[in-house]
Design a protein around this motif. Sequence first.
Motif, PDB file in Angstrom:
ATOM      1  N   TYR A   1      32.730  29.160  -3.486  1.00 40.12           N
ATOM      2  CA  TYR A   1      32.001  30.017  -4.420  1.00 40.12           C
ATOM      3  C   TYR A   1      31.059  29.148  -5.250  1.00 40.12           C
ATOM      4  O   TYR A   1      31.469  28.132  -5.818  1.00 40.12           O
ATOM      5  CB  TYR A   1      32.992  30.739  -5.320  1.00 40.12           C
ATOM      6  N   GLU A   2      29.785  29.507  -5.262  1.00 38.86           N
ATOM      7  CA  GLU A   2      28.765  28.795  -6.038  1.00 38.86           C
ATOM      8  C   GLU A   2      28.719  27.310  -5.684  1.00 38.86           C
ATOM      9  O   GLU A   2      28.591  26.448  -6.551  1.00 38.86           O
ATOM     10  CB  GLU A   2      29.002  28.976  -7.546  1.00 38.86           C
ATOM     11  N   LEU A   3      28.824  27.017  -4.398  1.00 42.79           N
ATOM     12  CA  LEU A   3      28.823  25.625  -3.950  1.00 42.79           C
ATOM     13  C   LEU A   3      27.523  24.925  -4.308  1.00 42.79           C
ATOM     14  O   LEU A   3      27.517  23.737  -4.656  1.00 42.79           O
ATOM     15  CB  LEU A   3      29.065  25.563  -2.443  1.00 42.79           C
ATOM     16  N   ASP A   4      26.406  25.648  -4.245  1.00 37.26           N
ATOM     17  CA  ASP A   4      25.123  25.023  -4.530  1.00 37.26           C
ATOM     18  C   ASP A   4      25.061  24.483  -5.957  1.00 37.26           C
ATOM     19  O   ASP A   4      24.440  23.442  -6.211  1.00 37.26           O
ATOM     20  CB  ASP A   4      23.983  26.020  -4.301  1.00 37.26           C
TER      21      ASP A   4
ATOM     22  N   THR B   1      40.113  34.123   3.863  1.00 35.38           N
ATOM     23  CA  THR B   1      38.699  33.767   3.716  1.00 35.38           C
ATOM     24  C   THR B   1      37.963  34.564   2.644  1.00 35.38           C
ATOM     25  O   THR B   1      37.202  33.974   1.854  1.00 35.38           O
ATOM     26  CB  THR B   1      37.985  33.894   5.076  1.00 35.38           C
ATOM     27  N   PRO B   2      38.130  35.888   2.539  1.00 33.12           N
ATOM     28  CA  PRO B   2      37.436  36.597   1.452  1.00 33.12           C
ATOM     29  C   PRO B   2      37.815  36.094   0.061  1.00 33.12           C
ATOM     30  O   PRO B   2      36.980  36.137  -0.855  1.00 33.12           O
ATOM     31  CB  PRO B   2      37.883  38.048   1.656  1.00 33.12           C
ATOM     32  N   TYR B   3      39.026  35.606  -0.111  1.00 32.64           N
ATOM     33  CA  TYR B   3      39.428  35.042  -1.398  1.00 32.64           C
ATOM     34  C   TYR B   3      38.736  33.697  -1.633  1.00 32.64           C
ATOM     35  O   TYR B   3      38.231  33.420  -2.721  1.00 32.64           O
ATOM     36  CB  TYR B   3      40.942  34.868  -1.456  1.00 32.64           C
ATOM     37  N   VAL B   4      38.719  32.858  -0.585  1.00 28.13           N
ATOM     38  CA  VAL B   4      38.047  31.569  -0.692  1.00 28.13           C
ATOM     39  C   VAL B   4      36.583  31.765  -1.047  1.00 28.13           C
ATOM     40  O   VAL B   4      36.022  31.059  -1.895  1.00 28.13           O
ATOM     41  CB  VAL B   4      38.180  30.780   0.630  1.00 28.13           C
ATOM     42  N   GLN B   5      35.951  32.739  -0.426  1.00 26.92           N
ATOM     43  CA  GLN B   5      34.528  33.004  -0.670  1.00 26.92           C
ATOM     44  C   GLN B   5      34.244  33.467  -2.082  1.00 26.92           C
ATOM     45  O   GLN B   5      33.105  33.404  -2.546  1.00 26.92           O
ATOM     46  CB  GLN B   5      34.030  34.050   0.333  1.00 26.92           C
ATOM     47  N   ARG B   6      35.269  33.913  -2.791  1.00 27.68           N
ATOM     48  CA  ARG B   6      35.118  34.380  -4.170  1.00 27.68           C
ATOM     49  C   ARG B   6      35.719  33.411  -5.185  1.00 27.68           C
ATOM     50  O   ARG B   6      35.905  33.761  -6.343  1.00 27.68           O
ATOM     51  CB  ARG B   6      35.720  35.783  -4.303  1.00 27.68           C
ATOM     52  N   GLY B   7      36.024  32.209  -4.723  1.00 22.45           N
ATOM     53  CA  GLY B   7      36.438  31.160  -5.644  1.00 22.45           C
ATOM     54  C   GLY B   7      37.920  31.020  -5.870  1.00 22.45           C
ATOM     55  O   GLY B   7      38.346  30.221  -6.718  1.00 22.45           O
TER      56      GLY B   7
ATOM     57  N   GLU C   1      37.491  41.522  -3.360  1.00 13.87           N
ATOM     58  CA  GLU C   1      36.361  41.982  -4.172  1.00 13.87           C
ATOM     59  C   GLU C   1      36.849  42.753  -5.394  1.00 13.87           C
ATOM     60  O   GLU C   1      36.299  42.610  -6.499  1.00 13.87           O
ATOM     61  CB  GLU C   1      35.432  42.857  -3.322  1.00 13.87           C
ATOM     62  N   LYS C   2      37.880  43.543  -5.220  1.00 17.28           N
ATOM     63  CA  LYS C   2      38.477  44.256  -6.354  1.00 17.28           C
ATOM     64  C   LYS C   2      39.013  43.268  -7.381  1.00 17.28           C
ATOM     65  O   LYS C   2      38.816  43.440  -8.591  1.00 17.28           O
ATOM     66  CB  LYS C   2      39.599  45.170  -5.850  1.00 17.28           C
ATOM     67  N   ALA C   3      39.686  42.228  -6.909  1.00 14.17           N
ATOM     68  CA  ALA C   3      40.225  41.213  -7.804  1.00 14.17           C
ATOM     69  C   ALA C   3      39.117  40.523  -8.588  1.00 14.17           C
ATOM     70  O   ALA C   3      39.261  40.251  -9.789  1.00 14.17           O
ATOM     71  CB  ALA C   3      41.016  40.190  -6.993  1.00 14.17           C
ATOM     72  N   LYS C   4      38.012  40.253  -7.915  1.00 15.26           N
ATOM     73  CA  LYS C   4      36.902  39.581  -8.586  1.00 15.26           C
ATOM     74  C   LYS C   4      36.283  40.466  -9.658  1.00 15.26           C
ATOM     75  O   LYS C   4      36.016  40.021 -10.787  1.00 15.26           O
ATOM     76  CB  LYS C   4      35.845  39.183  -7.552  1.00 15.26           C
TER      77      LYS C   4
END
Length: 470
Positions: free
Chosen positions: A262-265, A318-324, A218-221
């Motif tokens: 991330y933003e799959l939709d 996984t948290p990285y994958v979830q943020r793209g 989250e910090k990286a994002k």
Amino acid sequence: MWLLHLHSSPLLILAAQSSHMKSSGLFILSVLLFSFANSQSIITKDPEIEKMVNEVNPDSLRSYITRMVSFGTRNTLSTQKDSKRGIGAARNWVLSKFNEFSKQAGGRLTSIIDTTTLQPDGRRVDSVLLLGNVVATLKGSDPADDRIIIISGHLDNMRSNVMDRTNDAPGANDDASGCAAVLECARILSKHSFPATVIFVTVSGEEQGLLGSTYMAEKAKKENWNINAVLNNDIMGSNNSNETNIIDNTRVRVFSEGLPGYELDKKANTIRNLGTENDGAARQLARYVKETGERYVPNLEVVMIYRNDRYLRGGDHTPYVQRGYAAVRITEMNENYTRQHQDVRVEKGISYGDLVDHIDFEYLRKNTAMNLSNLVNLAKSPGKPVDVKIEVRRLTNTTNLSWSAPKTGKVKGYYILMRETTAPQWQKKFFTSETQIELPYSKDNYFFAVQSVSGDGNESLAEIPIPTRQ
């Protein structure tokens, strides 16, 4: 002449001239194909990477794991005030090792314990918690290159009861093995300089719910870090399963998500139309990990698993994958569940517990070397080519690709990657010094991608082309 081998498919080796032949205004590569089943022939190894791979030392790995186990417990909820026991002492020791390695880095390696305060969550955090990740940053040598490559392991561990913060829990494999790989890579890489930045991190809070990696991702994002790859190492040092009696130190798994996390939709319709559900950032990284790792580490097969993670478990990628971000999990081939999340005991003749005696240090050496080869190959490579396009305005049985030079790095040329639509890995690899090419293969029948290549042969990650009618 460039000669490359890709995996164990029927079409194995491709040699292509590095100059183009012009015919009717079209760029055409002169191609020579060979077929050798289950063989390996790579002539483009980087000597610097080979030397570094050979420096990975099983005795060093053993010393790291033995020291981490000596802290009794590394449960995230354990004491942070004792100098010899608990997560606090373990974090300080890892920091001291990073600081030791920094002495050979000429000021390029800096280390901190990056902390955040968490409130009780009603689940696995029952009191106010100062969470800390130990982070060492090897700054890239190119000021214009903001790419970051991360290698990660989790320092915390657990007994059968994840809330037990006081009793002993060795955690030799889960996940001192991953942290040992992080430390060994830091020890070796800190003596070298690379254009891109490499971050070595041992996170806390994995067993309490991926807390440390979520904080870092989250910090990286928020700070717009340009993370190219995350190699998460978790449970990677044991070679056997008690259930199947398989003993094998020649294979390691890499788990990867095929779709964007991330933003799959927003991307779903494009993915469906192009059939690229198997070409997300993590899956491309997994292919890269397999090809590069097998190139440099003998007697090791990197087995791609088409899942983000195992059933009933989760990892710090996984948290990285979830943020793209492109992130994968690296894990041993045959897990032994009598040694994971278990109090140390003997029951009905079975030895339970995650003990140092259960680690195969030669296997861990190979898995660490596989990580190292990928870190360095990525850190030495140019950035990915940009504006990669495939022309679709005409009905043809050929493929026209074009792209622009990467934003960073010195480029010798580019690899054009190609695979059948049903193939799991890239099957053919063409080299060109141009930024456009026409191939005598139908764009309808294959997937393509482009990599930038340095003078030493270090490849960037692959970039999938975007269709264009122009």
